[in-house]
Design an enzyme around this catalytic site. Structure first.
Site, PDB file in Angstrom:
ATOM      1  N   HIS A  29      44.691  10.807 -76.861  1.00  0.00           N
ATOM      2  CA  HIS A  29      43.415  11.278 -77.437  1.00  0.00           C
ATOM      3  C   HIS A  29      43.670  12.415 -78.431  1.00  0.00           C
ATOM      4  CE1 HIS A  29      41.671  10.008 -73.311  1.00  0.00           C
ATOM      5  NE2 HIS A  29      41.159   9.170 -74.177  1.00  0.00           N
ATOM      6  N   LYS A  53      30.351   5.583 -63.851  1.00  0.00           N
ATOM      7  CA  LYS A  53      31.781   5.282 -63.992  1.00  0.00           C
ATOM      8  C   LYS A  53      32.613   5.955 -62.910  1.00  0.00           C
ATOM      9  CE  LYS A  53      32.533   3.816 -68.734  1.00  0.00           C
ATOM     10  NZ  LYS A  53      33.373   3.942 -69.934  1.00  0.00           N
ATOM     11  N   ARG A 102      44.793   1.058 -78.942  1.00  0.00           N
ATOM     12  CA  ARG A 102      46.197   1.051 -78.508  1.00  0.00           C
ATOM     13  C   ARG A 102      46.847  -0.301 -78.747  1.00  0.00           C
ATOM     14  NH1 ARG A 102      44.362   3.569 -73.017  1.00  0.00           N
ATOM     15  NH2 ARG A 102      42.949   1.892 -73.514  1.00  0.00           N
ATOM     16  N   SER A 140      43.885   7.011 -69.610  1.00  0.00           N
ATOM     17  CA  SER A 140      43.428   7.922 -68.552  1.00  0.00           C
ATOM     18  C   SER A 140      43.569   7.236 -67.192  1.00  0.00           C
ATOM     19  CB  SER A 140      41.974   8.315 -68.786  1.00  0.00           C
ATOM     20  OG  SER A 140      41.841   8.971 -70.012  1.00  0.00           O
TER      21      SER A 140
END
Ligand code: PNS
Length: 183
Positions: A29, A53, A102, A140
């Site tokens: 990030h 989430k 990515r 993450s």
């Protein structure tokens, strides 16, 4: 200076919104933010406050970490938002949503999200930036999984995040267990 509303003037310049869960923030990030600042005048890091989430870190914890990490970087605003991203963007002077990509596996999810946001607000564009080759495998989710199982994530997230992960998972900071013939 551009007049925004009656009596309200704002410095404009090119502003990008970088939204995400940042649960937690990684060097992937950070690399995106730093490279974006080469192109945009200002980056707003918008941390999604979405309890659905079930994040590891509370919104306050994520905000605090990101604010500390960027405390010496001018032209970065760290904020949180609830609800639709497009509604949050409308309250700022950003025209662009920034997302890191990515691998091709990210593409489908990102494509759907960008298309939905564009259908909700036709003035908004999403700009994708390729993650640096050093961090293309960092997410993450994997950081949390590795940290939870006691693996080292140093060099992939800032030291502050390493410490916070160890606190969360109650892993002693000095833990180093060698398993070998002497055990
Ligand atoms: O880091 P993440 O979890 O991939 O970020 C996803 C995020 C927070 C950018 C996305 O879930 C989002 O924008 N949430 C806010 C709700 C919203 O606007 N949803 C509609 C977009 S499809």
């Amino acid at each position: 200076m551009v007049k925004k509303k009656k009596g309200e003037y704002k410095e404009m310049g090119k502003v990008a919104i970088y939204p995400g869960s940042f649960d937690p923030i990684t060097y992937g990030h950070i690399d995106i933010v730093e490279r974006t600042l080469e192109i945009f005048d200002k980056v707003i890091i918008a941390i999604a406050d979405n309890a659905d989430k079930r994040p590891l870190f509370s919104i306050e914890e994520r905000l605090q970490m990101v604010k500390i990490i960027f405390k010496d970087t001018p032209n970065i605003i760290v904020d949180s938002f609830k609800g639709l991203l497009v509604d949050y963007v409308a309250k700022t002077n950003a025209k662009v949503i920034l997302r890191g990509l990515r691998a091709t596996s990210d593409f489908e999810y990102e494509f759907h999200m960008a298309s939905m946001n564009r259908s909700l607000n036709t003035h908004l564009d999403t700009l994708f930036m390729m993650t640096s080759k050093d961090y293309f495998f960092v997410s993450s989710r994997t950081i949390k999984e590795v940290a939870k199982l006691g693996g080292g994530v140093e060099g992939l997230v800032p030291d502050l995040v390493v410490r916070r992960l160890k606190e969360k998972f109650k892993i002693p900071v000095t833990k180093k267990k060698q398993i070998g013939w002497d055990d």
